[in-house]
Design a protein around this motif. Structure first.
Motif: not given
Length: 531
Positions: A482-489, A200-203, A462-468
């Motif tokens: 982490x959550x920031x990886x979504x923003x990085x992508x 998770x991106x933040x505590x 936390x869980x994260x599933x990549x569907x594509x």
């Protein structure tokens, strides 16, 4: 400058109905004041094959809570459970777990598990749905847990993850887990890619982690010490990472819930880290007497002034990338108010409603804050008709988001799996990437230590599933993300200017691990669509 604009606007909101013209001017000023930078055509690359990105943001589950034993993943299955004994508040190993204070299941639940029934559990993780144990099905509402900024850091305890019970309000509950193999999303994860080192991106809790998905930042309340919010400023120790324990707090977790001098919503330097309410409706705080009904009472200690930090939405708009935040039950709550147990709308799960750029009467609000419909019906309609924007965020309504205390796992699991079924049949599917993840751990234990980052996180796994069509099939991705990886992508795919918080987090992860923060691409095979 942003703090001054924010403060003046908040005062302006409180002065009555003559504010609307000024509101539009202020919002327009902030939008145009954001430096656009040069918009240059970027050379086509493999990522350009992905034309639609969908982020589904569920609630409050650690990886081990749902996916222990997932094939190929880093879980505690097969290891001695005694390896994960929890420590008491004085640092000693507890002789047993405390009861689940108030009972493991809520009132009115058939075959409820009471506090007395949960007493004397061994000091180790325990399976909630064990047929030889509590035998609680996935369709059951269970006890909620603290999931707050400072407590999460105290529970992680420098990466040892051995004080989740000590700094909880729910006794043994943090150590609970389920056999997730009966979930529909378990099968989806096996079909596509499971990211098993995604944090998770933040505590802490949902409020801050939704903000993290929007801006990679902690919101700010200027001059909070002289504002209505002064009673919710936390009292922390010199490390800045832990609350000061009250003198009358029980010494042992076996004796009761810990007490703190002040466990507030703001840091001592006025950043909002626990749940604050948006200044715009829908909000948990109603309008003040005589105030425009579309606003929340600025005199409430928990109303956060409108925020002006740039968001990923702003960055997408700079490059004319279409995007929207779809919120389940949004319009229904605006029209009819909230209802329980369904939709049980959660106001603090709507991050863009906290921002001046998306205030009432702005074009940006109308364009980007969209009604997902009851049970996601309007979102599903956009999926089926192939009319999703290039980037779509979806937040399920409360009773479908899997949050402990007010939602069960099974309903949310079925809802998200149904969404995947629709997405796989969408006209946009051949060039789509879907990320299914959770906002935070919900106070639930996980055995993997988060990497050291910056002041704000990352927090627990936390869980994260990549569907594509481009996702590696039957793959487990061990990349630290982490959550920031979504923003990085999104930044890399759409050639955006990076948000400041993204840059800081990326550097922190590089320093801690020797590798940059993952950007989801290790889950992809962009040379073979698998169709």
């Amino acid at each position: 400058m942003p703090g001054r604009i924010l403060t003046e606007h908040f005062r302006f909101m409180a002065r009555g109905s003559g504010r609307l013209l000024g509101l539009g001017i202020l919002a327009s000023t902030v939008l145009t004041a954001l430096p656009a930078g040069p918009v240059q055509a970027a050379a086509a690359g493999p990522l350009d094959q992905i034309e639609t990105v969908v982020v589904i943001f569920a609630e409050n589950r650690s990886f081990d809570n749902l996916y222990n034993g997932f094939p190929g993943a880093d879980t505690f299955a097969g290891r001695p459970l005694s390896d994960f004994a929890q420590r008491d508040r004085d640092g000693s190993i507890m002789r047993e777990l405390p009861p689940v204070w108030g009972g493991l299941t809520g009132r009115g639940v058939r075959n409820a598990v009471t506090q007395a029934m949960s007493a004397h559990l061994p000091n180790q993780p325990f399976r909630v749905d064990d047929p030889k144990g509590f035998n609680v099905p996935l369709s059951t509402l269970t006890h909620d847990l603290w999931h707050r900024f400072y407590e999460n850091q105290m529970q992680i305890n420098g990466g040892r993850n051995d004080m989740f019970v000590a700094w909880a309000d729910s006794g043994a509950m943090p150590m609970s887990y389920w056999d997730g193999s009966r979930m529909r999303m378990w099968d989806v994860a096996r079909k596509y890619t499971m990211a098993d080192h995604f944090f998770m991106g933040a505590f802490g809790g949902s409020f801050l982690n939704h903000q993290w998905l929007a801006c990679a930042c902690a919101p700010f309340y200027p001059q909070a010490d002289t504002s209505p919010a002064h009673p919710v400023i936390s009292v922390v120790d010199p490390s800045g990472k832990a609350l000061v324990v009250a003198s009358n707090s029980p010494h042992s977790a076996l004796d009761g819930v810990p007490k703190f001098v002040r466990d507030g919503n703001l840091t001592p330097d006025f950043h909002a880290v626990n749940t604050m309410q948006p200044a715009y409706q829908p909000s948990g705080n109603p309008a003040a007497a005589g105030q425009d009904a579309r606003f929340a009472d600025p005199g409430s200690p928990t109303t956060l002034p409108p925020q002006t930090e740039p968001t990923i939405g702003d960055r997408l708009s700079e490059r004319s990338i279409t995007w929207a935040w779809y919120s389940g039950a949004w319009q229904d709550v605006l029209d009819h108010g909230n209802h329980y147990p369904a939709p049980d709308f959660q106001y603090h799960h709507q991050p863009y409603n906290y921002y001046l750029n998306y205030a009432p009467d702005t074009a940006a609000r109308q364009a980007h804050l969209r009604d997902g419909g009851l049970a996601g019906a309007r979102f599903i309609d956009a999926i089926d008709h192939g009319t999703l924007p290039q980037v779509a965020f979806y937040k399920p309504q409360g009773n479908l988001n899997e949050h402990s205390g007010y939602a069960d796992i099974q309903s949310g699991d079925q809802h998200i799996a149904d969404l995947i079924d629709h997405l796989e049949k969408s006209p946009q599917w051949p060039h789509m990437l879907v990320i299914v993840t959770y906002d935070e751990n919900g106070g639930l234990w996980d055995h993997v230590a988060p990497p050291k980052g910056d002041r704000w996180g990352p927090g627990s796994r936390i869980p994260a599933i990549i569907v594509s069509p481009y996702a590696r099939r039957g793959y487990v991705d061990h990349t630290v993300q982490d959550t920031t990886s979504i923003l990085k992508f999104l930044t890399e795919r759409f050639h955006l200017r990076p948000l400041d918080g993204l840059t800081v987090r990326d550097r922190a992860i590089q320093a801690a691990t020797g590798h940059p923060l993952g950007d989801l691409t290790t889950a992809l095979d962009l040379h073979s669509t698998g169709k």
